[in-house]
Design a protein around this motif. Structure first.
Motif, PDB file in Angstrom:
ATOM      1  N   THR A 149       0.975   5.866  -1.771  1.00  0.00           N
ATOM      2  CA  THR A 149       1.696   6.968  -1.130  1.00  0.00           C
ATOM      3  C   THR A 149       2.987   7.301  -1.863  1.00  0.00           C
ATOM      4  OG1 THR A 149       3.246   5.836   0.372  1.00  0.00           O
ATOM      5  CG2 THR A 149       0.931   5.937   1.071  1.00  0.00           C
ATOM      6  N   LYS A 159       1.983  -1.515   9.355  1.00  0.00           N
ATOM      7  CA  LYS A 159       0.682  -1.778   8.747  1.00  0.00           C
ATOM      8  C   LYS A 159      -0.234  -0.585   8.978  1.00  0.00           C
ATOM      9  CE  LYS A 159      -2.469  -5.652   8.276  1.00  0.00           C
ATOM     10  NZ  LYS A 159      -2.789  -6.997   8.745  1.00  0.00           N
ATOM     11  N   GLU A 160      -0.914  -0.191   7.911  1.00  0.00           N
ATOM     12  CA  GLU A 160      -1.733   1.018   7.914  1.00  0.00           C
ATOM     13  C   GLU A 160      -2.707   1.068   9.102  1.00  0.00           C
ATOM     14  OE1 GLU A 160      -3.629   3.420   4.119  1.00  0.00           O
ATOM     15  OE2 GLU A 160      -3.709   1.242   4.153  1.00  0.00           O
ATOM     16  N   GLN A 161      -3.354  -0.048   9.395  1.00  0.00           N
ATOM     17  CA  GLN A 161      -4.413  -0.077  10.405  1.00  0.00           C
ATOM     18  C   GLN A 161      -3.891   0.050  11.838  1.00  0.00           C
ATOM     19  OE1 GLN A 161      -3.806  -2.161   7.960  1.00  0.00           O
ATOM     20  NE2 GLN A 161      -5.668  -2.823   6.899  1.00  0.00           N
ATOM     21  N   PRO A 164       0.808  -1.232   0.000  1.00  0.00           N
ATOM     22  CA  PRO A 164       0.000   0.000   0.000  1.00  0.00           C
ATOM     23  C   PRO A 164       0.838   1.279   0.000  1.00  0.00           C
ATOM     24  CG  PRO A 164      -0.826  -1.560   1.635  1.00  0.00           C
ATOM     25  CD  PRO A 164       0.481  -2.089   1.152  1.00  0.00           C
ATOM     26  N   TYR A 165       2.043   1.212   0.568  1.00  0.00           N
ATOM     27  CA  TYR A 165       2.922   2.386   0.548  1.00  0.00           C
ATOM     28  C   TYR A 165       3.362   2.697  -0.885  1.00  0.00           C
ATOM     29  CZ  TYR A 165       3.328   2.357   5.658  1.00  0.00           C
ATOM     30  OH  TYR A 165       3.060   2.426   7.005  1.00  0.00           O
ATOM     31  N   ARG A 183      -0.976   1.952  12.719  1.00  0.00           N
ATOM     32  CA  ARG A 183      -0.035   3.054  12.899  1.00  0.00           C
ATOM     33  C   ARG A 183      -0.433   3.869  14.123  1.00  0.00           C
ATOM     34  NH1 ARG A 183       0.437   6.144   7.368  1.00  0.00           N
ATOM     35  NH2 ARG A 183       1.905   7.363   8.585  1.00  0.00           N
ATOM     36  N   TYR A 222       8.359   0.323   8.072  1.00  0.00           N
ATOM     37  CA  TYR A 222       6.994   0.329   7.534  1.00  0.00           C
ATOM     38  C   TYR A 222       6.082  -0.367   8.538  1.00  0.00           C
ATOM     39  CZ  TYR A 222       9.156   1.770   3.208  1.00  0.00           C
ATOM     40  OH  TYR A 222       9.876   2.479   2.275  1.00  0.00           O
TER      41      TYR A 222
END
Length: 198
Positions: free
Chosen positions: A30, A92-94, A25-26, A96, A90
């Motif tokens: 992004t 995980k988005e969920q 996803p990065y 952070r 890095y």
């Protein structure tokens, strides 16, 4: 709310698929990484193997699931830079902003000190104006972790049809002695120097 237990351990090639799921996803959404294409699992596995020949590559887990990772790498690649490394992280988005990044950085710094590394360097995408692809959160996180800004390159990264700046931040974690102790590659560290946390 019950405190979440974070386990930090050395990553291995078999972790490539889980870690790639964190990284993808990065790349796709992004400008935190300037990489355009998500690498395939084989390439990502090879990257892990390459790093582990000299440096730590750590994964954070919660209930057996990988939620973040951090690794050190060669700063420039010349012998005189043995005591300096680049660092990448890095999460995980969920999950952070839950302390995982801090825990990973503390663990990798402990290992870096055991390797006789003195300088950690972070290369960070930096927007002139924050947008949906890049904010200043990474720079703020690194400042919170004790890094300081040492340089900025202007409009040097192009992604999603926009130009982005890049900054270097550094953190000194050891003394700069007249005769520094030699760098110790990660595989040569005793188990006690690997800073794995349960």
């Amino acid at each position: 709310m019950e405190e979440t237990k974070i386990r930090i351990r050395t990553a291995g090639p078999d972790d490539a698929e889980q870690l790639l799921a964190i990284y993808a996803p990065y790349v796709e959404k992004t400008a935190i990484t300037f990489e355009y294409e998500v690498p395939d699992v084989k390439e990502f596995r090879d990257r892990i193997r390459r790093i582990l020949k000299r440096y730590p590559y750590l994964v954070a887990e919660i209930s057996g699931e990988a939620v973040g990772y951090v690794y050190l790498d060669s700063f420039i690649g010349r012998k005189a830079y043995d005591w300096s490394t680049s660092v990448s992280i890095y999460v995980k988005e969920q999950v952070r902003k839950t302390g995982i990044g801090r825990a990973l950085y503390q663990a990798v710094e402990e290992i870096a000190r055991a390797q006789h590394i003195t300088n950690l360097n972070a290369c960070i995408g930096y927007p002139e104006t924050e947008d949906e692809y890049l904010t200043k959160n990474s720079a703020q996180f690194h400042a919170h972790m004790g890094y300081r800004l040492v340089g900025e390159f202007h409009q040097c990264g192009y992604k999603f049809g926009r130009w982005y700046n890049m900054i270097w931040m550094e953190k000194m974690i050891g003394e700069h002695e007249e005769h520094p102790k030699p760098f110790i590659p990660f595989p040569e560290l005793p188990k006690s120097g690997r800073a794995e946390k349960d």
